[in-house]
Design an enzyme around this catalytic site. Structure first.
Site, PDB file in Angstrom:
ATOM      1  N   HIS A  47      79.875  42.009  55.758  1.00  0.00           N
ATOM      2  CA  HIS A  47      80.952  42.834  54.642  1.00  0.00           C
ATOM      3  C   HIS A  47      81.703  42.103  53.609  1.00  0.00           C
ATOM      4  O   HIS A  47      82.660  41.989  53.840  1.00  0.00           O
ATOM      5  CB  HIS A  47      81.597  43.801  55.798  1.00  0.00           C
ATOM      6  CG  HIS A  47      80.742  44.311  57.320  1.00  0.00           C
ATOM      7  ND1 HIS A  47      81.055  43.326  57.591  1.00  0.00           N
ATOM      8  CD2 HIS A  47      80.358  45.043  57.413  1.00  0.00           C
ATOM      9  CE1 HIS A  47      80.183  44.357  58.863  1.00  0.00           C
ATOM     10  NE2 HIS A  47      79.961  45.155  58.385  1.00  0.00           N
ATOM     11  N   THR A  48      80.777  41.276  52.230  1.00  0.00           N
ATOM     12  CA  THR A  48      81.509  40.111  51.774  1.00  0.00           C
ATOM     13  C   THR A  48      81.132  40.914  50.025  1.00  0.00           C
ATOM     14  O   THR A  48      79.696  41.155  49.998  1.00  0.00           O
ATOM     15  CB  THR A  48      80.926  39.512  52.341  1.00  0.00           C
ATOM     16  OG1 THR A  48      81.873  39.005  53.627  1.00  0.00           O
ATOM     17  CG2 THR A  48      81.847  38.135  51.094  1.00  0.00           C
TER      18      THR A  48
END
Length: 540
Positions: A363-364
């Site tokens: 999640h980046t």
């Protein structure tokens, strides 16, 4: 890709973000202006990968002004946190070391998962210190995308629809659990937006406009802060007004290493740069070119270096404010020589995991910018784990970065009020003859340093362009299993298995971090955006 360069190059995981950064360069903005414009667009068009309530790290190099700095903006555990508050909820640790699975997912989904929201403060700080434009100026493209809408890309939809794994719920709950979130991401008929649907977020547009008009302090101390705190208090969240008021970035000189005559500038703990330098130091003792790229012996040796650095990270690396990280030892050439000798003898590193489950999703996101004056910028920023929480009327999602703290007291990554968790974020600049040669960074949770490592080796050892280096097949070893992307040869997999290694092949051709990079060769720029994200490198 290589193009004629007038102003520079922007490389990002989203086409809209790359274009916003390129537009800033064309308009006369510097690398910081371009990067923050791109990052703000990322928070709108990829809102579970990053956000204004996220965290991260950036590195800025502007030699004409004597600037070379690393700005760290990791989120911190709220002041209400207690070291043992989740000790009785542990189910297991993720196989790749990316967090713990707790009963009711309290550490990753919902209001208690939120750490301090640092990204907005960092964007504003970078612009005020090193940019030429105001936050309101560079925010305009993000406001437009939020109000007018952006097409849901396959990468975004794929994340929402990932199936359950390792005891976690399916990711779909991140956008469906809470009513304020559902009104953004779910259609009137109850279906989540699909690929090609228009994602509009007028509430986020209004929030960004409020910040542009009233300043960032409105988010941390003013009317916006009051709305945030009221929502947290109403739903049992840990974040308080005192936490918001303490949100300040940390500026540091980069963490330095060397590799075969190149100088490596990366970030300090609690970021992952320490792992990157440790692995490069170990691998400097081997003839990697002679082994052949992605041969069985190459993968064995590099994987063992990955395992050593991972075990050291798990045991010894945390927030330096709370834990005495042995940076000098782990980044020393003598320590690396000893580890390399172990690999030569055929010893296999062990990466212990607590009741391990499976690997987790990431999640980046990432932005790289270089201009023709030799200025360079690289930033990795994230929600850590999207919490699923949106304050009704504000539009942005909060981080869920509490997920990766160790709920067992007394360890390097254990919970503590005001503490930052370790992340593998490692935005890095490689210097050749004292000039930037490779600017890179990646999303991908624990795989970030492994992806960055392989792209650096692809360029420095095998002479690849940025695009070739990013697109080459990757592997990873963040546990006792060697994981292969689906373009690693099956013959190579068999050779590793015949040596007694546990090997796992992934269906994806592009996986183990999503690296983005710009190479500067004889004043010519070439860029590579990881194909898995649908990103883009734009020369202007």
């Amino acid at each position: 890709m290589t193009q004629a360069i007038t102003h520079g190059m922007v490389c990002a995981a989203q086409p809209e973000a790359a274009e916003a950064g390129a537009d800033e360069l064309r308009a006369g903005g510097n690398v910081v202006d371009a990067a923050i414009a791109a990052a703000l667009v990322q928070t709108v068009v990829d809102p579970q990968m990053c956000g204004i309530a996220g965290m991260g790290n950036m590195q800025i190099y502007m030699p004409g002004q004597g600037i070379h700095t690393s700005i760290d903006f990791h989120g911190r555990a709220p002041l209400a946190v207690r070291p043992d508050m989740w000790a009785d909820r542990i189910l297991h640790e993720a196989q790749d070391g990316w967090g713990f699975i707790l009963k009711d997912r309290v550490n990753e989904i919902g209001y208690q998962a939120v750490t301090t929201p640092m990204s907005l403060r960092a964007f504003d700080t970078a612009l005020r210190r090193f940019g030429t434009r105001s936050l309101a100026d560079v925010m305009a493209p993000a406001v437009d995308y939020a109000r007018q809408g952006v097409l849901v890309r396959p990468h975004v939809s794929e994340f929402w629809n990932l199936p359950p794994s390792a005891g976690r719920d399916a990711n779909i709950g991140i956008v469906t659990k809470y009513s304020a979130t559902r009104k953004i991401y779910v259609k009137p008929d109850g279906r989540v937006l699909a690929v090609g649907d228009l994602l509009r977020n007028p509430d986020m547009a209004s929030t960004l406009e409020r910040i542009a008009t009233n300043g960032v302090d409105d988010f941390y101390r003013g009317a916006l802060a009051k709305e945030i705190v009221a929502d947290m208090e109403a739903h049992g969240g840990l974040l308080s007004q005192a936490d918001l008021e303490q949100c300040e970035v940390e500026e540091k000189t980069p963490l330095w290493g060397t590799y075969r005559g190149h100088r490596i500038a990366t970030n300090h703990p609690p970021g992952g740069g320490i792992q990157l330098i440790e692995m490069l130091n170990i691998l400097e003792h081997f003839d990697l070119q002679g082994m052949g790229h992605n041969s069985a012996e190459y993968i064995r040796v590099v994987s063992e270096a990955m395992k050593i650095a991972t075990a050291d990270k798990d045991a010894k690396v945390g927030d330096p404010r709370f834990y005495d990280v042995p940076v000098t030892e782990l980044t020393s050439k003598s320590y690396a020589a000893a580890m390399a000798e172990r690999i030569r003898r055929g010893e296999r590193a062990n990466v212990p995991r607590f009741n391990a489950g499976g690997a987790e999703s990431k999640h980046t996101t990432q932005i790289c910018v270089v201009d023709t004056q030799g200025n360079a910028f690289t930033m990795t920023h994230t929600l850590g784990q999207p919490s699923g929480v949106v304050t009704d009327g504000l539009g942005f999602m909060y981080n869920g970065a509490m997920a990766v703290f160790d709920p067992r007291p007394g360890r390097a990554g254990s919970l503590a009020a005001g503490k930052a968790r370790f992340t593998a974020l490692s935005p890095t600049i490689v210097f050749k003859n004292d000039r930037p040669y490779l600017v890179l960074g990646a999303p991908g949770a624990t795989y970030i340093t492994m992806g960055n490592l392989q792209v650096i080796l692809n360029v420095l050892e095998f002479g690849m362009s940025a695009e070739q280096a990013v697109c080459a097949p990757r592997f990873a070893a963040v546990s006792n299993t060697i994981e292969l992307s689906n373009r690693i040869l099956h013959a190579t997999e068999r050779a590793l298995c015949n040596q007694g290694y546990t090997v796992k092949r992934h269906a994806q051709s592009y996986t183990f971090a999503w690296v983005h990079a710009i190479r500067i060769q004889d004043a010519v720029l070439d860029g590579g955006a990881d194909p898995a994200t649908g990103g883009l490198a734009i020369a202007v």
